[in-house]
Design a protein around this motif. Sequence first.
Motif, PDB file in Angstrom:
ATOM      1  N   GLU A   1      -6.967  -1.571   9.662  1.00 46.19           N
ATOM      2  CA  GLU A   1      -7.465  -2.296   8.474  1.00 46.19           C
ATOM      3  C   GLU A   1      -8.632  -3.191   8.898  1.00 46.19           C
ATOM      4  O   GLU A   1      -8.463  -4.026   9.799  1.00 46.19           O
ATOM      5  CB  GLU A   1      -6.304  -3.136   7.935  1.00 46.19           C
TER       6      GLU A   1
ATOM      7  N   GLY B   1     -12.179  -0.410  -3.633  1.00 43.68           N
ATOM      8  CA  GLY B   1     -11.337  -1.225  -2.749  1.00 43.68           C
ATOM      9  C   GLY B   1     -11.913  -2.618  -2.562  1.00 43.68           C
ATOM     10  O   GLY B   1     -12.562  -3.173  -3.458  1.00 43.68           O
ATOM     11  N   GLY B   2     -11.676  -3.173  -1.377  1.00 45.65           N
ATOM     12  CA  GLY B   2     -12.035  -4.555  -1.100  1.00 45.65           C
ATOM     13  C   GLY B   2     -13.522  -4.854  -1.201  1.00 45.65           C
ATOM     14  O   GLY B   2     -13.914  -6.011  -1.421  1.00 45.65           O
TER      15      GLY B   2
ATOM     16  N   ASN C   1      -8.363  -7.941   2.275  1.00 40.97           N
ATOM     17  CA  ASN C   1      -8.633  -8.989   1.270  1.00 40.97           C
ATOM     18  C   ASN C   1      -7.359  -9.497   0.623  1.00 40.97           C
ATOM     19  O   ASN C   1      -7.229 -10.697   0.345  1.00 40.97           O
ATOM     20  CB  ASN C   1      -9.513  -8.415   0.149  1.00 40.97           C
ATOM     21  N   VAL C   2      -6.436  -8.581   0.360  1.00 45.58           N
ATOM     22  CA  VAL C   2      -5.259  -8.973  -0.426  1.00 45.58           C
ATOM     23  C   VAL C   2      -4.426 -10.032   0.300  1.00 45.58           C
ATOM     24  O   VAL C   2      -3.747 -10.837  -0.338  1.00 45.58           O
ATOM     25  CB  VAL C   2      -4.391  -7.748  -0.805  1.00 45.58           C
TER      26      VAL C   2
ATOM     27  N   GLY D   1       0.255  -2.132 -12.150  1.00 46.65           N
ATOM     28  CA  GLY D   1      -1.091  -1.692 -12.535  1.00 46.65           C
ATOM     29  C   GLY D   1      -2.184  -2.396 -11.744  1.00 46.65           C
ATOM     30  O   GLY D   1      -1.906  -3.218 -10.860  1.00 46.65           O
ATOM     31  N   PHE D   2      -3.419  -2.039 -12.062  1.00 51.52           N
ATOM     32  CA  PHE D   2      -4.590  -2.669 -11.431  1.00 51.52           C
ATOM     33  C   PHE D   2      -5.089  -3.776 -12.353  1.00 51.52           C
ATOM     34  O   PHE D   2      -5.426  -3.532 -13.509  1.00 51.52           O
ATOM     35  CB  PHE D   2      -5.691  -1.631 -11.194  1.00 51.52           C
ATOM     36  N   LEU D   3      -5.098  -5.000 -11.868  1.00 47.63           N
ATOM     37  CA  LEU D   3      -5.446  -6.151 -12.708  1.00 47.63           C
ATOM     38  C   LEU D   3      -6.756  -6.800 -12.259  1.00 47.63           C
ATOM     39  O   LEU D   3      -7.158  -6.655 -11.091  1.00 47.63           O
ATOM     40  CB  LEU D   3      -4.337  -7.207 -12.639  1.00 47.63           C
TER      41      LEU D   3
ATOM     42  N   TRP E   1      -3.533   2.129   9.154  1.00 45.86           N
ATOM     43  CA  TRP E   1      -4.827   2.377   9.807  1.00 45.86           C
ATOM     44  C   TRP E   1      -5.350   1.054  10.358  1.00 45.86           C
ATOM     45  O   TRP E   1      -4.749   0.001  10.124  1.00 45.86           O
ATOM     46  CB  TRP E   1      -5.829   3.012   8.834  1.00 45.86           C
TER      47      TRP E   1
ATOM     48  N   ARG F   1      -4.659  -0.370  -2.718  1.00 43.33           N
ATOM     49  CA  ARG F   1      -4.845   0.987  -3.235  1.00 43.33           C
ATOM     50  C   ARG F   1      -3.609   1.766  -2.805  1.00 43.33           C
ATOM     51  O   ARG F   1      -3.195   1.675  -1.647  1.00 43.33           O
ATOM     52  CB  ARG F   1      -6.079   1.648  -2.616  1.00 43.33           C
TER      53      ARG F   1
ATOM     54  N   VAL G   1       0.226  -5.448  -2.604  1.00 41.38           N
ATOM     55  CA  VAL G   1      -1.021  -5.208  -3.336  1.00 41.38           C
ATOM     56  C   VAL G   1      -1.916  -4.278  -2.522  1.00 41.38           C
ATOM     57  O   VAL G   1      -2.089  -4.482  -1.312  1.00 41.38           O
ATOM     58  CB  VAL G   1      -1.807  -6.519  -3.596  1.00 41.38           C
TER      59      VAL G   1
ATOM     60  N   LEU H   1     -14.688  -6.895  -4.296  1.00 39.36           N
ATOM     61  CA  LEU H   1     -14.497  -8.353  -4.270  1.00 39.36           C
ATOM     62  C   LEU H   1     -15.424  -8.994  -3.236  1.00 39.36           C
ATOM     63  O   LEU H   1     -16.015 -10.046  -3.479  1.00 39.36           O
ATOM     64  CB  LEU H   1     -13.035  -8.672  -3.954  1.00 39.36           C
TER      65      LEU H   1
ATOM     66  N   GLU I   1      -6.071 -13.329  -0.478  1.00 37.41           N
ATOM     67  CA  GLU I   1      -5.858 -13.678  -1.889  1.00 37.41           C
ATOM     68  C   GLU I   1      -4.439 -14.234  -2.079  1.00 37.41           C
ATOM     69  O   GLU I   1      -4.239 -15.212  -2.801  1.00 37.41           O
ATOM     70  CB  GLU I   1      -6.071 -12.452  -2.778  1.00 37.41           C
TER      71      GLU I   1
ATOM     72  N   GLY J   1      -2.191  -2.473  -8.003  1.00 36.73           N
ATOM     73  CA  GLY J   1      -3.319  -1.747  -7.418  1.00 36.73           C
ATOM     74  C   GLY J   1      -3.538  -0.393  -8.057  1.00 36.73           C
ATOM     75  O   GLY J   1      -2.699   0.110  -8.804  1.00 36.73           O
TER      76      GLY J   1
ATOM     77  N   LYS K   1      -2.228   2.850   3.472  1.00 31.27           N
ATOM     78  CA  LYS K   1      -1.734   1.507   3.143  1.00 31.27           C
ATOM     79  C   LYS K   1      -0.229   1.348   3.363  1.00 31.27           C
ATOM     80  O   LYS K   1       0.297   0.239   3.240  1.00 31.27           O
ATOM     81  CB  LYS K   1      -2.086   1.158   1.694  1.00 31.27           C
TER      82      LYS K   1
HETATM   83  N1  UDP Z   1      -7.198  -5.561  -6.348  1.00 28.52           N
HETATM   84  C1  UDP Z   1      -7.451  -6.010  -7.629  1.00 28.52           C
HETATM   85  N2  UDP Z   1      -6.489  -5.886  -8.581  1.00 28.52           N
HETATM   86  C2  UDP Z   1      -5.277  -5.339  -8.318  1.00 28.52           C
HETATM   87  C3  UDP Z   1      -5.015  -4.896  -6.999  1.00 28.52           C
HETATM   88  C4  UDP Z   1      -5.995  -5.027  -6.044  1.00 28.52           C
HETATM   89  O1  UDP Z   1      -8.538  -6.518  -7.933  1.00 28.52           O
HETATM   90  O2  UDP Z   1      -4.450  -5.257  -9.222  1.00 28.52           O
HETATM   91  C5  UDP Z   1      -8.259  -5.703  -5.318  1.00 28.52           C
HETATM   92  C6  UDP Z   1      -8.035  -6.874  -4.399  1.00 28.52           C
HETATM   93  O3  UDP Z   1      -8.535  -8.039  -4.981  1.00 28.52           O
HETATM   94  C7  UDP Z   1      -8.798  -6.484  -3.136  1.00 28.52           C
HETATM   95  C8  UDP Z   1      -8.878  -4.972  -3.211  1.00 28.52           C
HETATM   96  O4  UDP Z   1      -8.291  -4.583  -4.447  1.00 28.52           O
HETATM   97  O5  UDP Z   1     -10.087  -7.036  -3.117  1.00 28.52           O
HETATM   98  C9  UDP Z   1      -8.212  -4.308  -2.032  1.00 28.52           C
HETATM   99  O6  UDP Z   1      -8.933  -4.646  -0.888  1.00 28.52           O
HETATM  100  P1  UDP Z   1      -8.378  -4.636   0.588  1.00 28.52           P
HETATM  101  O7  UDP Z   1      -9.403  -5.278   1.473  1.00 28.52           O
HETATM  102  O8  UDP Z   1      -7.022  -5.246   0.670  1.00 28.52           O
HETATM  103  O9  UDP Z   1      -8.220  -3.092   0.953  1.00 28.52           O
HETATM  104  P2  UDP Z   1      -9.207  -1.804   0.795  1.00 28.52           P
HETATM  105  O10 UDP Z   1      -8.906  -1.209  -0.553  1.00 28.52           O
HETATM  106  O11 UDP Z   1     -10.619  -2.285   0.925  1.00 28.52           O
HETATM  107  O12 UDP Z   1      -8.812  -0.886   1.897  1.00 28.52           O
END
Ligand code: UDP
Length: 358
Positions: A269, A19-20, A273-274, A244-246, A267, A195, A193, A23, A277, A220, A200
């Motif tokens: 949160e 997850g986040g 991060n998204v 997909g997940f990119l 939840w 998981r 965007v 990044l 972004e 995601g 979510k």
């Molecule tokens: N993300 C990504 N590629 C995708 C979809 C999501 O790299 O195709 C990354 C996004 O950059 C972010 C993370 O997945 O950093 C999701 O983090 P977020 O803080 O939103 O939620 P978490 O998964 O930590 O609950």
Amino acid sequence: MRIVLISTPIGFLGSGKGGGVELTLNSLVSGLLSLGHSVEVIAPKNSKLYESNEKAILHFVEGEDQVSWQHQNYNSPASIPDNSLLAGMLEKGLDIAKKADILLNMSYDWLPIWMTLNVDIPIAHLISMGSESSVIFNLISKVYTKYPHNFAFHSKIQANDYPFIKEPTIIGNGFKLDNYIFQDSIKGPLGWVGRVAPEKGLEDAVYVANELEEKLNVWGVIEDENYASKIERSYPRGTIDWMGFLSTDELQKQLGKCRVLLNTPKWNEAYGNVIVEALACGVPVIAYKRGGPSEIIQHGKTGYLADPDDKETMLSYVEIIEKIKRKKCREWVEKNASTEIFANKVVNWLNKVINEYK
Ligand code: UDP
């Protein structure tokens, strides 16, 4: 400062399973390196850092992942698998940290926090979730009485889940702005965007798209296949466009074309991060007023906040989204969430932790 970072014990960096945190770790490494600190990262085998983070030393550990806490019962005991990745990363981290100033743990789990009371090396914990486990909550409370500075949080509302902490350290998060290109696409599609997992709330964004007779682009990792297919079956075929997940670079190119990002957490949160972004690409965000998003989004300026679970209000905000100036979205990120701003906050915090050990 010489800083040793412990990554998440769920998925390798670049897999999306963490997850986040994936990044966040990369952004933090960028910011710390640019401030002149030296960084070593302990991470699962196959992990990758940004190419620009080549000055950081990466140490690999192999082993079994932890089970993510948000998918366990709140009162579950902490469990450690045989050949534990987390234990392996800690062993290596503690060894390397003997020659460093501090160990910074980014995994949300019991073992690293427990270690704090049992070693002399300063260990700081960047808590990446709200309270998702009673054993972790109780342990943080215990460690806090001895080391009140050792925990930091991404948002105030996340820290509220740990009410015994009197003045929590809030550090927000940081984003490498060069990685995100501003796009002025006011006629683009709806985006989501994250998981794909129950916390979510993807179903609410699909509801909004369906009411508007539009498609929802979803990016995601599909963490919960049953949950994903249940949502898909509840709406006309093709309502969800699974993208997909990119990688960050590919994601931002596609995400930047959206006219709005819908964010629907069920939840508390920790941050989101998204959201940042999307803002960095100029995409306004409509989110539920729940957790970190409510501290990031400026209602009426960089997006809109609807009451938690109020899909109808979310829908009504999509209809007026063109009122948001996309430049303002990008500006917010530049002023509040760059890697430099983030790393400075982290360094101030780590200095306080180190001082506790003097
Ligand atoms: N993300 C990504 N590629 C995708 C979809 C999501 O790299 O195709 C990354 C996004 O950059 C972010 C993370 O997945 O950093 C999701 O983090 P977020 O803080 O939103 O939620 P978490 O998964 O930590 O609950």
